[in-house]
Design a protein around this motif. Structure first.
Motif, PDB file in Angstrom:
ATOM      1  N   ASP A 228      16.007  -9.777  22.045  1.00 45.21           N
ATOM      2  CA  ASP A 228      14.736  -9.440  22.677  1.00 45.21           C
ATOM      3  C   ASP A 228      14.930  -8.851  24.067  1.00 45.21           C
ATOM      4  O   ASP A 228      14.141  -8.013  24.503  1.00 45.21           O
ATOM      5  N   ARG A 229      15.956  -9.303  24.795  1.00 47.75           N
ATOM      6  CA  ARG A 229      16.266  -8.773  26.131  1.00 47.75           C
ATOM      7  C   ARG A 229      17.718  -8.337  26.148  1.00 47.75           C
ATOM      8  O   ARG A 229      18.582  -9.002  26.700  1.00 47.75           O
ATOM      9  N   SER A 230      17.965  -7.198  25.532  1.00 54.10           N
ATOM     10  CA  SER A 230      19.316  -6.660  25.456  1.00 54.10           C
ATOM     11  C   SER A 230      19.634  -5.867  26.719  1.00 54.10           C
ATOM     12  O   SER A 230      18.841  -5.022  27.151  1.00 54.10           O
ATOM     13  N   SER A 231      20.775  -6.154  27.337  1.00 55.00           N
ATOM     14  CA  SER A 231      21.195  -5.423  28.537  1.00 55.00           C
ATOM     15  C   SER A 231      21.599  -4.017  28.138  1.00 55.00           C
ATOM     16  O   SER A 231      22.444  -3.823  27.266  1.00 55.00           O
ATOM     17  N   ARG A 232      21.016  -3.027  28.802  1.00 53.45           N
ATOM     18  CA  ARG A 232      21.324  -1.623  28.509  1.00 53.45           C
ATOM     19  C   ARG A 232      22.269  -1.019  29.527  1.00 53.45           C
ATOM     20  O   ARG A 232      22.465   0.199  29.564  1.00 53.45           O
ATOM     21  N   SER A 233      22.867  -1.834  30.362  1.00 52.84           N
ATOM     22  CA  SER A 233      23.782  -1.346  31.402  1.00 52.84           C
ATOM     23  C   SER A 233      24.781  -2.439  31.723  1.00 52.84           C
ATOM     24  O   SER A 233      24.574  -3.619  31.409  1.00 52.84           O
ATOM     25  N   HIS A 234      25.869  -2.046  32.367  1.00 56.10           N
ATOM     26  CA  HIS A 234      26.871  -2.986  32.871  1.00 56.10           C
ATOM     27  C   HIS A 234      26.481  -3.368  34.297  1.00 56.10           C
ATOM     28  O   HIS A 234      26.296  -2.496  35.153  1.00 56.10           O
ATOM     29  N   ILE A 260      31.302  -9.455  36.673  1.00 54.60           N
ATOM     30  CA  ILE A 260      30.839  -8.360  35.821  1.00 54.60           C
ATOM     31  C   ILE A 260      30.226  -8.926  34.557  1.00 54.60           C
ATOM     32  O   ILE A 260      30.852  -9.716  33.847  1.00 54.60           O
ATOM     33  N   ASP A 261      29.006  -8.488  34.286  1.00 56.73           N
ATOM     34  CA  ASP A 261      28.315  -8.799  33.035  1.00 56.73           C
ATOM     35  C   ASP A 261      28.210  -7.507  32.237  1.00 56.73           C
ATOM     36  O   ASP A 261      27.362  -6.660  32.508  1.00 56.73           O
ATOM     37  N   LEU A 262      29.104  -7.348  31.261  1.00 56.12           N
ATOM     38  CA  LEU A 262      29.132  -6.112  30.489  1.00 56.12           C
ATOM     39  C   LEU A 262      28.007  -6.083  29.462  1.00 56.12           C
ATOM     40  O   LEU A 262      27.597  -7.125  28.939  1.00 56.12           O
ATOM     41  N   ALA A 263      27.540  -4.893  29.186  1.00 55.85           N
ATOM     42  CA  ALA A 263      26.612  -4.721  28.063  1.00 55.85           C
ATOM     43  C   ALA A 263      27.396  -4.849  26.759  1.00 55.85           C
ATOM     44  O   ALA A 263      28.572  -4.485  26.677  1.00 55.85           O
ATOM     45  N   LEU A 276      15.960   7.040  22.958  1.00 56.75           N
ATOM     46  CA  LEU A 276      16.623   6.633  24.189  1.00 56.75           C
ATOM     47  C   LEU A 276      17.549   5.452  23.962  1.00 56.75           C
ATOM     48  O   LEU A 276      18.638   5.379  24.549  1.00 56.75           O
ATOM     49  N   ARG A 277      17.142   4.502  23.118  1.00 55.70           N
ATOM     50  CA  ARG A 277      17.998   3.338  22.845  1.00 55.70           C
ATOM     51  C   ARG A 277      19.308   3.773  22.183  1.00 55.70           C
ATOM     52  O   ARG A 277      20.357   3.207  22.441  1.00 55.70           O
ATOM     53  N   LEU A 278      19.241   4.779  21.339  1.00 50.13           N
ATOM     54  CA  LEU A 278      20.449   5.287  20.696  1.00 50.13           C
ATOM     55  C   LEU A 278      21.369   5.946  21.713  1.00 50.13           C
ATOM     56  O   LEU A 278      22.602   5.795  21.656  1.00 50.13           O
ATOM     57  N   LYS A 279      20.792   6.674  22.660  1.00 55.58           N
ATOM     58  CA  LYS A 279      21.594   7.301  23.710  1.00 55.58           C
ATOM     59  C   LYS A 279      22.233   6.247  24.609  1.00 55.58           C
ATOM     60  O   LYS A 279      23.409   6.373  24.994  1.00 55.58           O
ATOM     61  N   GLU A 280      21.476   5.199  24.952  1.00 55.25           N
ATOM     62  CA  GLU A 280      22.046   4.116  25.763  1.00 55.25           C
ATOM     63  C   GLU A 280      23.180   3.422  25.021  1.00 55.25           C
ATOM     64  O   GLU A 280      24.229   3.111  25.602  1.00 55.25           O
ATOM     65  N   SER A 281      22.982   3.181  23.724  1.00 52.91           N
ATOM     66  CA  SER A 281      24.015   2.525  22.936  1.00 52.91           C
ATOM     67  C   SER A 281      25.275   3.377  22.869  1.00 52.91           C
ATOM     68  O   SER A 281      26.397   2.855  22.926  1.00 52.91           O
ATOM     69  N   GLY A 282      25.123   4.698  22.758  1.00 50.36           N
ATOM     70  CA  GLY A 282      26.291   5.570  22.744  1.00 50.36           C
ATOM     71  C   GLY A 282      27.076   5.507  24.036  1.00 50.36           C
ATOM     72  O   GLY A 282      28.317   5.478  24.022  1.00 50.36           O
ATOM     73  N   ALA A 283      26.376   5.476  25.191  1.00 48.28           N
ATOM     74  CA  ALA A 283      27.067   5.376  26.477  1.00 48.28           C
ATOM     75  C   ALA A 283      27.779   4.032  26.622  1.00 48.28           C
ATOM     76  O   ALA A 283      28.909   3.959  27.150  1.00 48.28           O
ATOM     77  N   ILE A 284      27.153   2.947  26.146  1.00 41.85           N
ATOM     78  CA  ILE A 284      27.785   1.620  26.236  1.00 41.85           C
ATOM     79  C   ILE A 284      29.043   1.566  25.373  1.00 41.85           C
ATOM     80  O   ILE A 284      30.111   1.124  25.817  1.00 41.85           O
ATOM     81  N   ASN A 285      28.945   2.002  24.125  1.00 37.06           N
ATOM     82  CA  ASN A 285      30.103   1.942  23.230  1.00 37.06           C
ATOM     83  C   ASN A 285      31.234   2.843  23.715  1.00 37.06           C
ATOM     84  O   ASN A 285      32.423   2.508  23.563  1.00 37.06           O
ATOM     85  N   THR A 286      30.893   3.988  24.314  1.00 37.51           N
ATOM     86  CA  THR A 286      31.938   4.878  24.826  1.00 37.51           C
ATOM     87  C   THR A 286      32.702   4.235  25.972  1.00 37.51           C
ATOM     88  O   THR A 286      33.945   4.289  26.027  1.00 37.51           O
ATOM     89  N   SER A 287      31.994   3.619  26.912  1.00 37.68           N
ATOM     90  CA  SER A 287      32.679   2.973  28.043  1.00 37.68           C
ATOM     91  C   SER A 287      33.522   1.788  27.579  1.00 37.68           C
ATOM     92  O   SER A 287      34.624   1.568  28.098  1.00 37.68           O
ATOM     93  N   LEU A 288      33.043   1.020  26.605  1.00 33.87           N
ATOM     94  CA  LEU A 288      33.843  -0.097  26.094  1.00 33.87           C
ATOM     95  C   LEU A 288      35.063   0.408  25.330  1.00 33.87           C
ATOM     96  O   LEU A 288      36.120  -0.238  25.348  1.00 33.87           O
ATOM     97  N   HIS A 289      34.939   1.551  24.665  1.00 38.05           N
ATOM     98  CA  HIS A 289      36.100   2.130  23.988  1.00 38.05           C
ATOM     99  C   HIS A 289      37.159   2.573  25.009  1.00 38.05           C
ATOM    100  O   HIS A 289      38.361   2.376  24.791  1.00 38.05           O
ATOM    101  N   VAL A 290      36.723   3.162  26.121  1.00 28.75           N
ATOM    102  CA  VAL A 290      37.673   3.545  27.179  1.00 28.75           C
ATOM    103  C   VAL A 290      38.321   2.302  27.772  1.00 28.75           C
ATOM    104  O   VAL A 290      39.519   2.310  28.114  1.00 28.75           O
ATOM    105  N   LEU A 291      37.558   1.207  27.914  1.00 29.10           N
ATOM    106  CA  LEU A 291      38.129  -0.043  28.400  1.00 29.10           C
ATOM    107  C   LEU A 291      39.232  -0.539  27.477  1.00 29.10           C
ATOM    108  O   LEU A 291      40.288  -0.996  27.932  1.00 29.10           O
ATOM    109  N   SER A 292      39.032  -0.425  26.171  1.00 29.52           N
ATOM    110  CA  SER A 292      40.079  -0.813  25.221  1.00 29.52           C
ATOM    111  C   SER A 292      41.291   0.105  25.334  1.00 29.52           C
ATOM    112  O   SER A 292      42.442  -0.354  25.234  1.00 29.52           O
ATOM    113  N   LYS A 293      41.075   1.398  25.554  1.00 34.00           N
ATOM    114  CA  LYS A 293      42.192   2.321  25.728  1.00 34.00           C
ATOM    115  C   LYS A 293      42.993   1.992  26.983  1.00 34.00           C
ATOM    116  O   LYS A 293      44.224   2.137  26.993  1.00 34.00           O
TER     117      LYS A 293
END
Length: 639
Positions: A228-234, A260-263, A276-293
């Protein structure tokens, strides 16, 4: 919302003694420290769990390839679904806070999928405060307690905070919200900085609540099918702890605590994100993928670590592979539909515990000019901070010689020599014994450079004079070779003004056209323009004449062009300018449906033909419709 904390949070027994030892013998460097990883399991809300704990460090999860088998993981600490906020804080977070007083950085990172409890772990609730309020309460108590320890009165402590979010790869200030994307910079000591980020000084926990609670409401949150209250940012809380020595040499230590509280990573097939939610989700998943790299590159020892591929990893450069004591809290959910998210989180946590950081104490000293004035004596038993102060000044053998003895006075201007001698006499009068004016007491190196520059300037002047003499000699020679004009002549006659007529190019007539005879008269008429712009004194300008087609030939050309449109074949139509295959077919179809064209302008009724295109068609085909013409000299209409 206000956090309800006990007046005194229990601390580690060894914490006061370690703080006292660090003040007595401050460490400049620490041994390499591995990233501490703990896993927290959220209580199960529906169905059978897919993960369970084995002991305080191990857990197992069902193997998705074979449900009769399990896969085991081991971490620094495992917290089951019965663990409280106090257990997690005192077990994993509180031990790293003591390094802040030693001038070493620390960071706490909450990682996991959406709905796994990251924000609850970091923020908590008024009844169960999370990591952030507990850590700030302890940091403020530590700075006050350090002042009461033996030797602590020699230091001034300060605590400040900044709060930001990374939303769609934009760094936004939460204390003073705006849409400005703040830049991330790195100083010469490789410290990560954010210019323009708001910073608030904290003297008590009430100050923290007054700044943090309104700022936390500025964070971007939204509702999804899983939360219900999903964080859309880090969200990143930066706490800076500094201490400055009151007495000389005024040593300064600065440490930074990152909370740090990650999304959470999201599967859009289950969250139902759109727009917009899909665009936010894409930015979150991309940054977490770079974190894994980044973690993979650190574990493999690659020469390039992709910190700059994302704003999040750029900001976490100190926490992963940098100079901080880092703790990662991996939050997992036990439900079956969270299985692959949980498995991905465990794999990230397993490879993160292999990352090694290298903490060090960040201690700075003021500049020597700020600590001691230049005329002050270091005193007995103390050495000067500057190494140049130990060496005696070099004696310049030319220091006593006046400047006039170093310059060739006989080659200089008399006025310049007189001013130079007057300046040396003024120096002797005002300088006194052993003192000289700054202008003439230049060091030997500067004098040599000045003389070299003077010689180069003289050489350039000599070359310019020789070149000027050569040019003057050439000018005299050219003047002597010119013929002398007659005594009564007024100079060469001026050329007569003549009209320039451009020749008419012959145009090839397509086969099958009807040739129209034109008689012996010319095709073009040369006439004056209505508004001539011809200056009487101009000699090389085009005269104000223009070529126009005779009216009778103009009408005859239009008639020939109209006859070709009405009677020509498709091949003959394609031979015309501006007519292609498509327009030729349109013309033939029009003739079959509506009969012949009454005038050339009827082409506007065709599809895609405009008045401008018809005018261009006439201009391009009018002369070719007249046929090949051997043009005699044109007739001037106005002589």
């Amino acid at each position: 919302m206000r956090f309800r904390l006990s007046p005194f949070l229990p601390c580690s027994p060894a914490m006061p003694s370690q703080s006292r030892a660090s003040m007595a013998e401050p460490r400049r460097a620490s041994p390499p420290a591995r990233v501490q990883v703990c896993v927290r399991l959220r209580p199960c809300t529906q169905g059978d769990p897919c993960i369970r704990g084995l002991d305080s460090r191990s857990l197992e999860i069902i193997n998705w390839r074979n449900k009769k088998e399990t896969m085991q993981y081991q971490f620094d600490t495992f917290y089951g679904d019965k663990a409280t906020q106090h257990d997690i804080y005192t077990g994993s977070v509180q031990p790293v806070l003591r390094h802040l007083l030693e001038g070493q950085n620390a960071s706490v990172l909450a990682y996991g999928p959406t709905g796994a409890g990251k924000t609850h772990t970091m923020l908590g609730s008024p009844e169960q405060p999370g990591v952030i309020p507990r850590a700030l309460r302890d940091v403020l108590q530590m700075t006050r307690g350090a002042s009461c320890l033996p030797g602590g009165e020699e230091w001034d402590y300060s605590v400040s905070m900044s709060y930001l979010e990374i939303y769609q790869e934009k760094v936004l200030d939460l204390l003073e919200p705006s849409q400005q994307d703040l830049p991330i910079r790195e100083d010469r000591d490789r410290n990560i900085l954010i210019p323009g980020l708001t910073q608030r000084e904290l003297s008590s926990f009430g100050d923290f609540e007054r700044h943090f609670l309104p700022a936390s409401r500025n964070r971007t949150v939204a509702s999804t099918q899983l939360n219900d209250r999903s964080s859309r940012s880090h969200a990143v809380l930066l706490v800076r702890v500094g201490r400055v020595q009151r007495a000389p040499p005024h040593r300064c230590r600065t440490a930074k605590l990152c909370l740090i509280d990650l999304a959470g990573s999201e599967d859009n097939r289950r969250t139902g994100n759109r727009g917009l939610r899909l665009k936010e989700s894409g930015a979150i998943n991309t940054s977490l993928h770079v974190l894994s790299k980044v973690v993979d590159a650190l574990n493999q020892g690659l020469p390039r670590v992709p910190y700059r591929d994302s704003k999040l990893t750029r900001l976490l450069q100190d926490s992963l592979g940098g100079s901080a004591h880092s703790v990662i809290i991996a939050n997992v959910a036990p439900e079956q539909h969270f299985y692959f998210d949980t498995l991905s989180t465990l794999n990230f946590a397993a490879k993160s515990k292999q990352v090694v950081n290298r903490p060090f104490t960040q201690e700075m000293l003021p500049a020597p000019a700020a600590r001691k004035r230049p005329h002050e004596d270091p005193g007995p038993g103390r050495e000067s901070a500057s190494p140049q102060a130990k060496r005696p000044p070099e004696e310049d053998p030319t220091e006593a010689e006046p400047l006039s003895s170093l310059l060739p006075l006989e080659q200089l201007d008399a006025g310049l020599v007189q001013r130079l001698l007057r300046l040396e006499q003024l120096e002797k009068q005002q300088g006194g014994a052993g003192q000289r004016l700054p202008l003439l007491t230049t060091p030997r190196r500067e004098r040599v450079a000045l003389l070299r520059q003077l010689e180069e300037t003289r050489g350039e002047l000599q070359k310019l004079k020789e070149k000027q003499r050569e040019l003057e000699a050439v000018a005299l020679l050219d003047k002597a070779c010119l013929p002398k004009p007659l005594p009564h002549s007024r100079g060469p006659p001026r050329p007569r003004k003549q009209a320039v007529v451009l020749p008419l190019q012959q145009v090839q007539t397509p086969l099958g056209k009807q040739m129209v005879p034109h008689g012996d008269e010319g095709v073009l008429v040369l006439q004056k323009k209505l508004a001539p712009v011809w200056a009487p004194g101009a000699e090389n300008e085009v005269p104000p004449w223009e070529l126009t087609l005779r009216p009778d030939l103009l009408a005859q050309g239009r008639a020939n062009l109209l006859a070709l449109l009405n009677e020509g074949s498709a091949k003959e139509l394609r031979a015309l300018h501006r007519i292609g295959e498509k327009k030729a077919r349109l013309i033939l179809a029009w003739r079959r449906l509506h009969g012949p064209f009454a005038q050339v302008e009827d082409l506007q009724q065709l599809e895609g033909m405009t008045a401008k295109q018809v005018a261009s068609f006439l201009k391009a085909n009018l002369l070719s419709a007249l046929g090949s013409v051997a043009a005699p000299p044109p007739v001037c209409a106005a002589q």
